[in-house]
Design a protein around this motif. Sequence first.
Motif, PDB file in Angstrom:
ATOM      1  N   ASN A  92      11.363  20.575   1.783  1.00 36.73           N
ATOM      2  CA  ASN A  92      10.597  19.699   2.192  1.00 36.73           C
ATOM      3  C   ASN A  92       8.961  20.854   1.975  1.00 36.73           C
ATOM      4  OD1 ASN A  92       7.981  18.005   3.804  1.00 36.73           O
ATOM      5  ND2 ASN A  92       9.704  16.886   5.190  1.00 36.73           N
ATOM      6  N   LYS A  93       7.926  19.978   1.208  1.00 36.97           N
ATOM      7  CA  LYS A  93       7.291  21.441   1.220  1.00 36.97           C
ATOM      8  C   LYS A  93       6.072  21.093   2.204  1.00 36.97           C
ATOM      9  CE  LYS A  93       6.490  22.232  -3.509  1.00 36.97           C
ATOM     10  NZ  LYS A  93       8.240  22.562  -4.306  1.00 36.97           N
ATOM     11  N   ASP A  94       5.782  20.110   3.310  1.00 33.09           N
ATOM     12  CA  ASP A  94       4.811  19.796   4.035  1.00 33.09           C
ATOM     13  C   ASP A  94       6.129  20.634   5.422  1.00 33.09           C
ATOM     14  OD1 ASP A  94       4.082  18.254   2.225  1.00 33.09           O
ATOM     15  OD2 ASP A  94       4.561  16.424   2.988  1.00 33.09           O
ATOM     16  N   ILE A  95       6.825  21.449   4.838  1.00 35.27           N
ATOM     17  CA  ILE A  95       6.896  21.770   6.450  1.00 35.27           C
ATOM     18  C   ILE A  95       7.006  23.089   5.844  1.00 35.27           C
ATOM     19  CG2 ILE A  95       9.306  22.609   8.142  1.00 35.27           C
ATOM     20  CD1 ILE A  95       8.414  19.616   8.209  1.00 35.27           C
ATOM     21  N   HIS A  96       6.472  24.433   6.845  1.00 32.88           N
ATOM     22  CA  HIS A  96       6.560  25.284   6.833  1.00 32.88           C
ATOM     23  C   HIS A  96       7.466  26.813   7.320  1.00 32.88           C
ATOM     24  CE1 HIS A  96       2.644  22.661   6.223  1.00 32.88           C
ATOM     25  NE2 HIS A  96       3.168  23.574   4.541  1.00 32.88           N
TER      26      HIS A  96
END
Length: 293
Positions: A92-96
């Motif tokens: 998930n690109k929104d989770i870092h």
Amino acid sequence: MNSKNNNIIDGRAIANDIAGELKIEAEKFYQLKRIKPKLSVIILGEDPASVFYVKMIEKSCQKVGFQFEKNNLKENTAQEDLLKLINLLNDNKDIHGVIVQTPLPKNINQKVIQESLNPDKDVDCFNPINMGKLALGNPDFLPCTPYAVFEILKREKIDLEGKHVVIIGRSSIVGKPLALILLLKDPNANATVTVCHSKTPDISFFTKKADIVIAAAGKAGLIRAGMLNNGTIIIDVGTNEVNGKLVGDVEFEEVAHISKKITPVPGGVGPVTNMMLMGNLLKAAKIQQKILY
Ligand code: NAD
């Protein structure tokens, strides 16, 4: 705590300073990429210490303006299902940053979970790739508690070069990575390090020769004044509950009188640890945006 001593290191003040600096750094990152770092925490079951710790992480995220989400799973969740969730978060690109709160239930193999985390999102620095990079002297992330100790020593302007640091405790999350950090070829490190543990026959033999003692054993009252020279610097990582009170591994009142500097429990390493996690999260977001490396 003896208020007459001005040798007590104020971990809460250090944590506040770091929070202020992180906010400025995060604002610059936001102006550049329109991204606020987001942390996703997985917690299995309702172990009170874990629930409390996750709450503290959430508060730290709020303090610096980072996004936070919690994934509450049942204690009897199958390892396969946990791995599925980790893979979703990894992609998930929104989770870092991703944290799997420990201790894990007995049916879950911790090694498998640590290895499943995307190293670029491993803000706790548990993945063997990140630990390996630290061991090779070229870390991306530092594990938060040892990182907090390192940061405290740096901010207190305690020169470590060549100094004899004695660490009590060799766990994979505190003692061992801390030794690796203090050995780094870094102007703020370069220490001479001794690691003592539960099989060390006479800890005093080492602590009496130390410039700096770092206690991370989880044993209240382990470090007494008679085991130290006057002027030793003491960092107390331990957290123990004694008669409903939180104490460290160091017999604080007697040791504070003879130490040059000392961290209290609570109010020492703990608050700084949470801010180092926030620092790792911002760094993770930057790495994922190819701003660093
Ligand atoms: P751990 O139980 O995994 O490891 C403890 C280590 O101490 C082991 O290596 C063991 O050999 C050594 N040890 C135990 N008893 C000893 C003794 N009598 N003499 C010498 N060595 C001894 O614990 P951990 O996860 O490394 O945590 C250590 C302490 O730090 C605990 O009290 C924990 O709660 C605390 N902690 C604090 C923070 C924080 O942010 N302040 C974070 C993590 C851990």
